[in-house]
Write a protein that holds these residues in place. Structure first.
Motif, PDB file in Angstrom:
ATOM      1  N   GLN A 177       0.827  -1.201   0.000  1.00 25.67           N
ATOM      2  CA  GLN A 177       0.000   0.000   0.000  1.00 25.67           C
ATOM      3  C   GLN A 177       0.867   1.259   0.000  1.00 25.67           C
ATOM      4  OE1 GLN A 177      -3.271   0.434  -0.394  1.00 25.67           O
ATOM      5  NE2 GLN A 177      -2.972   2.654  -0.280  1.00 25.67           N
ATOM      6  N   VAL A 178       1.928   1.253   0.806  1.00 23.26           N
ATOM      7  CA  VAL A 178       2.853   2.392   0.818  1.00 23.26           C
ATOM      8  C   VAL A 178       3.520   2.550  -0.542  1.00 23.26           C
ATOM      9  CG1 VAL A 178       5.002   3.288   1.800  1.00 23.26           C
ATOM     10  CG2 VAL A 178       3.261   2.314   3.307  1.00 23.26           C
ATOM     11  N   MET A 179       3.927   1.454  -1.137  1.00 26.62           N
ATOM     12  CA  MET A 179       4.548   1.514  -2.460  1.00 26.62           C
ATOM     13  C   MET A 179       3.594   2.118  -3.486  1.00 26.62           C
ATOM     14  SD  MET A 179       6.502  -2.200  -2.296  1.00 26.62           S
ATOM     15  CE  MET A 179       6.864  -2.302  -4.052  1.00 26.62           C
ATOM     16  N   ALA A 180       2.318   1.737  -3.416  1.00 26.41           N
ATOM     17  CA  ALA A 180       1.336   2.302  -4.345  1.00 26.41           C
ATOM     18  C   ALA A 180       1.176   3.797  -4.127  1.00 26.41           C
ATOM     19  CB  ALA A 180      -0.010   1.590  -4.160  1.00 26.41           C
ATOM     20  N   GLU A 181       1.192   4.231  -2.869  1.00 32.99           N
ATOM     21  CA  GLU A 181       1.055   5.665  -2.574  1.00 32.99           C
ATOM     22  C   GLU A 181       2.298   6.438  -3.016  1.00 32.99           C
ATOM     23  OE1 GLU A 181       0.048   5.710   1.576  1.00 32.99           O
ATOM     24  OE2 GLU A 181      -2.063   5.253   1.179  1.00 32.99           O
ATOM     25  N   LEU A 182       3.455   5.808  -2.932  1.00 31.45           N
ATOM     26  CA  LEU A 182       4.670   6.445  -3.436  1.00 31.45           C
ATOM     27  C   LEU A 182       4.595   6.645  -4.946  1.00 31.45           C
ATOM     28  CD1 LEU A 182       7.438   4.641  -1.351  1.00 31.45           C
ATOM     29  CD2 LEU A 182       6.956   7.090  -1.352  1.00 31.45           C
ATOM     30  N   ARG A 183       4.094   5.654  -5.651  1.00 30.38           N
ATOM     31  CA  ARG A 183       3.957   5.807  -7.094  1.00 30.38           C
ATOM     32  C   ARG A 183       2.962   6.917  -7.432  1.00 30.38           C
ATOM     33  NH1 ARG A 183       6.446   6.200 -10.211  1.00 30.38           N
ATOM     34  NH2 ARG A 183       5.228   5.457 -11.983  1.00 30.38           N
ATOM     35  N   GLU A 184       1.879   6.991  -6.670  1.00 27.05           N
ATOM     36  CA  GLU A 184       0.892   8.055  -6.903  1.00 27.05           C
ATOM     37  C   GLU A 184       1.506   9.432  -6.666  1.00 27.05           C
ATOM     38  OE1 GLU A 184      -2.343   7.131  -4.339  1.00 27.05           O
ATOM     39  OE2 GLU A 184      -2.962   5.357  -5.474  1.00 27.05           O
ATOM     40  N   ALA A 185       2.494   9.493  -5.777  1.00 28.50           N
ATOM     41  CA  ALA A 185       3.182  10.754  -5.500  1.00 28.50           C
ATOM     42  C   ALA A 185       4.277  11.056  -6.517  1.00 28.50           C
ATOM     43  CB  ALA A 185       3.781  10.727  -4.087  1.00 28.50           C
ATOM     44  N   GLY A 186       4.456  10.174  -7.508  1.00 32.74           N
ATOM     45  CA  GLY A 186       5.449  10.403  -8.553  1.00 32.74           C
ATOM     46  C   GLY A 186       6.827   9.888  -8.233  1.00 32.74           C
ATOM     47  N   CYS A 187       6.964   9.062  -7.198  1.00 32.62           N
ATOM     48  CA  CYS A 187       8.277   8.556  -6.803  1.00 32.62           C
ATOM     49  C   CYS A 187       8.797   7.564  -7.835  1.00 32.62           C
ATOM     50  CB  CYS A 187       8.172   7.895  -5.429  1.00 32.62           C
ATOM     51  SG  CYS A 187       9.753   7.464  -4.708  1.00 32.62           S
ATOM     52  N   ALA A 188      10.032   7.768  -8.290  1.00 36.02           N
ATOM     53  CA  ALA A 188      10.609   6.933  -9.347  1.00 36.02           C
ATOM     54  C   ALA A 188      11.453   5.790  -8.815  1.00 36.02           C
ATOM     55  CB  ALA A 188      11.472   7.798 -10.273  1.00 36.02           C
ATOM     56  N   TYR A 189      12.134   6.017  -7.706  1.00 30.48           N
ATOM     57  CA  TYR A 189      13.098   5.049  -7.190  1.00 30.48           C
ATOM     58  C   TYR A 189      12.724   4.625  -5.772  1.00 30.48           C
ATOM     59  CZ  TYR A 189      16.065   6.901 -10.967  1.00 30.48           C
ATOM     60  OH  TYR A 189      16.570   7.294 -12.180  1.00 30.48           O
ATOM     61  N   LEU A 190      13.015   3.365  -5.438  1.00 33.03           N
ATOM     62  CA  LEU A 190      12.658   2.844  -4.123  1.00 33.03           C
ATOM     63  C   LEU A 190      13.753   1.913  -3.614  1.00 33.03           C
ATOM     64  CD1 LEU A 190      10.471   2.404  -1.886  1.00 33.03           C
ATOM     65  CD2 LEU A 190       9.648   0.476  -3.268  1.00 33.03           C
ATOM     66  N   SER A 191      14.075   2.048  -2.330  1.00 36.55           N
ATOM     67  CA  SER A 191      14.978   1.103  -1.674  1.00 36.55           C
ATOM     68  C   SER A 191      14.231   0.399  -0.547  1.00 36.55           C
ATOM     69  CB  SER A 191      16.219   1.821  -1.122  1.00 36.55           C
ATOM     70  OG  SER A 191      15.879   2.700  -0.065  1.00 36.55           O
ATOM     71  N   LEU A 192      14.455  -0.902  -0.439  1.00 38.79           N
ATOM     72  CA  LEU A 192      13.842  -1.723   0.601  1.00 38.79           C
ATOM     73  C   LEU A 192      14.946  -2.536   1.268  1.00 38.79           C
ATOM     74  CD1 LEU A 192      10.830  -3.111  -1.473  1.00 38.79           C
ATOM     75  CD2 LEU A 192      10.720  -1.292   0.244  1.00 38.79           C
ATOM     76  N   GLY A 193      15.108  -2.380   2.575  1.00 37.04           N
ATOM     77  CA  GLY A 193      16.176  -3.092   3.277  1.00 37.04           C
ATOM     78  C   GLY A 193      15.727  -3.574   4.643  1.00 37.04           C
ATOM     79  N   GLN A 194      16.524  -4.446   5.219  1.00 38.89           N
ATOM     80  CA  GLN A 194      16.246  -4.995   6.540  1.00 38.89           C
ATOM     81  C   GLN A 194      16.643  -4.007   7.632  1.00 38.89           C
ATOM     82  OE1 GLN A 194      15.102  -8.239   7.843  1.00 38.89           O
ATOM     83  NE2 GLN A 194      15.142  -6.960   9.693  1.00 38.89           N
ATOM     84  N   TYR A 195      15.726  -3.745   8.567  1.00 41.31           N
ATOM     85  CA  TYR A 195      16.080  -2.942   9.743  1.00 41.31           C
ATOM     86  C   TYR A 195      16.982  -3.760  10.646  1.00 41.31           C
ATOM     87  CZ  TYR A 195      15.768  -0.831  14.350  1.00 41.31           C
ATOM     88  OH  TYR A 195      16.082  -0.297  15.581  1.00 41.31           O
ATOM     89  N   LEU A 196      18.104  -3.152  11.056  1.00 42.72           N
ATOM     90  CA  LEU A 196      19.020  -3.753  12.018  1.00 42.72           C
ATOM     91  C   LEU A 196      19.205  -2.766  13.162  1.00 42.72           C
ATOM     92  CD1 LEU A 196      21.705  -5.186   9.558  1.00 42.72           C
ATOM     93  CD2 LEU A 196      19.908  -6.467  10.747  1.00 42.72           C
ATOM     94  N   LYS A 213       7.186  -6.723  -7.667  1.00 41.38           N
ATOM     95  CA  LYS A 213       5.905  -6.022  -7.607  1.00 41.38           C
ATOM     96  C   LYS A 213       6.101  -4.517  -7.783  1.00 41.38           C
ATOM     97  CE  LYS A 213       3.273  -9.447  -5.005  1.00 41.38           C
ATOM     98  NZ  LYS A 213       2.402  -9.716  -3.828  1.00 41.38           N
ATOM     99  N   GLY A 214       7.202  -3.995  -7.241  1.00 42.09           N
ATOM    100  CA  GLY A 214       7.501  -2.576  -7.415  1.00 42.09           C
ATOM    101  C   GLY A 214       7.756  -2.221  -8.865  1.00 42.09           C
ATOM    102  N   GLU A 215       8.493  -3.065  -9.549  1.00 45.14           N
ATOM    103  CA  GLU A 215       8.748  -2.826 -10.968  1.00 45.14           C
ATOM    104  C   GLU A 215       7.446  -2.882 -11.768  1.00 45.14           C
ATOM    105  OE1 GLU A 215      11.648  -5.800 -11.758  1.00 45.14           O
ATOM    106  OE2 GLU A 215      13.340  -4.563 -11.086  1.00 45.14           O
ATOM    107  N   ALA A 216       6.566  -3.808 -11.384  1.00 46.24           N
ATOM    108  CA  ALA A 216       5.270  -3.902 -12.076  1.00 46.24           C
ATOM    109  C   ALA A 216       4.412  -2.673 -11.823  1.00 46.24           C
ATOM    110  CB  ALA A 216       4.533  -5.164 -11.617  1.00 46.24           C
ATOM    111  N   MET A 217       4.602  -2.022 -10.666  1.00 44.99           N
ATOM    112  CA  MET A 217       3.864  -0.792 -10.353  1.00 44.99           C
ATOM    113  C   MET A 217       4.354   0.395 -11.176  1.00 44.99           C
ATOM    114  SD  MET A 217       3.560  -0.751  -6.208  1.00 44.99           S
ATOM    115  CE  MET A 217       2.613  -1.961  -5.294  1.00 44.99           C
ATOM    116  N   GLY A 218       5.580   0.288 -11.703  1.00 42.05           N
ATOM    117  CA  GLY A 218       6.105   1.373 -12.515  1.00 42.05           C
ATOM    118  C   GLY A 218       7.301   2.094 -11.942  1.00 42.05           C
ATOM    119  N   PHE A 219       7.850   1.628 -10.809  1.00 44.00           N
ATOM    120  CA  PHE A 219       9.093   2.238 -10.318  1.00 44.00           C
ATOM    121  C   PHE A 219      10.187   2.025 -11.368  1.00 44.00           C
ATOM    122  CE2 PHE A 219       6.992   1.658  -6.185  1.00 44.00           C
ATOM    123  CZ  PHE A 219       7.278   2.870  -5.572  1.00 44.00           C
TER     124      PHE A 219
END
Length: 283
Positions: free
Chosen positions: A212-231, A255-261
């Motif tokens: 859901q957050v990823m979808a909202e980022l795309r709606e906001a025009g976000c082009a790039y995304l990083s996803l990592g493990q919290y340590l 899934k992010g690439e399919a969303m258009g990132f």
């Protein structure tokens, strides 16, 4: 408190002996990096390759995020000579791409936006071929501050959402809607500048919440995304809820690439500026 043990895919080692050259340069120029202040697990890899993410506006933060290792105390005034010293480091390291970030400076009228702009200008003067990426705080939502950094025309402006709305108590002083609005406003102010955001996983979020957050980022025009493990940097920081398996990182990337990132960097050791130079390749 139950301590969750690290799995086999999270066994990267830090080798301080490999840091000597980079730390010598940083000490000589009196510069900070988020690599050091945040105790990044990738520090040996990046420093060995003469890569660093510069932390401007000092190393002290005015907010109390429970996941972050950056010092929380009253910061010093901005150092007017810092932009030129950062630019000198970039030139000496011959960086093709550089990431500039800072602690949150709610004590400053513009949140430090002018200092960011001065740093971009100094890098452009000293190393014109270097592409510049900014990873900014929310500037308390100030459109004037966002306009200042947008007008500096970096190649990328990032602002991390960090986690899903339900877990925003870890970001004391932040607001999910405001952070999303920062990215939306940046896109309106500078459509040609790529925007970027990042999330930490393993804090107790669900996969559907992340999507859901990823979808909202795309709606906001976000082009790039990083996803990592919290340590968790220490036992006094917010605890790790779970260690996310590599297969989920792979699925979220797809899934992010399919969303258009345009680019999704997703994996246990991914951080906002990890492999940052590769985000724009082929775009």
């Amino acid at each position: 408190m139950n301590i969750v043990r690290k799995p086999e895919w999270l066994q990267k080692r830090i080798n301080p002996a490999a840091h000597a050259e980079m730390e010598g340069l940083l000490g000589e120029l009196r510069l900070h990096t988020v690599c050091q202040e945040a105790r990044c697990p990738n520090i040996t890899e990046c420093f060995r390759e003469r890569q660093a993410t510069f932390l401007i506006l000092g190393a002290d933060c005015t907010r109390l995020c429970s996941f972050c290792n950056v010092t929380k105390k009253t910061p010093l005034p901005p150092d007017p000579g810092e932009p030129e010293r950062v630019a000198e480091a970039v030139a000496r390291l011959r960086l093709a791409h550089v990431v500039i970030t800072s602690p949150t400076r709610d004590d400053l009228a513009d949140g430090g936006a002018g200092h960011y702009a001065a740093t971009v200008a100094a890098i452009r003067s000293a190393s014109p071929a270097t592409t510049v990426e900014l990873l900014i705080p929310d500037f308390q939502g100030s459109v004037a501050s966002l306009r200042t950094v947008a007008a500096a025309s970096p190649a990328i402006i990032g602002h991390n959402l960090e986690t899903v709305p339900r877990l925003y108590q870890i970001r004391a002083g932040a607001d999910y809607g405001r952070s999303l609005a920062v990215l939306r406003t940046l896109k309106e102010l500078a459509p040609e500048v790529k925007s970027k955001s990042g999330l930490m996983l393993g804090l107790g979020e669900t996969e559907n919440e992340v999507l859901q957050v990823m979808a909202e980022l795309r709606e906001a025009g976000c082009a790039y995304l990083s996803l990592g493990q919290y340590l968790a940097p220490s036992r006094s920081h917010h605890p790790v809820h779970e260690f996310v398996r590599p297969e989920l990182f792979q699925r979220l990337r797809e899934k992010g690439e399919a969303m258009g990132f345009a680019h999704v960097e997703s994996g246990p050791y991914v951080r906002s500026s990890y492999h940052a130079a590769h985000y724009g390749e082929g775009v």
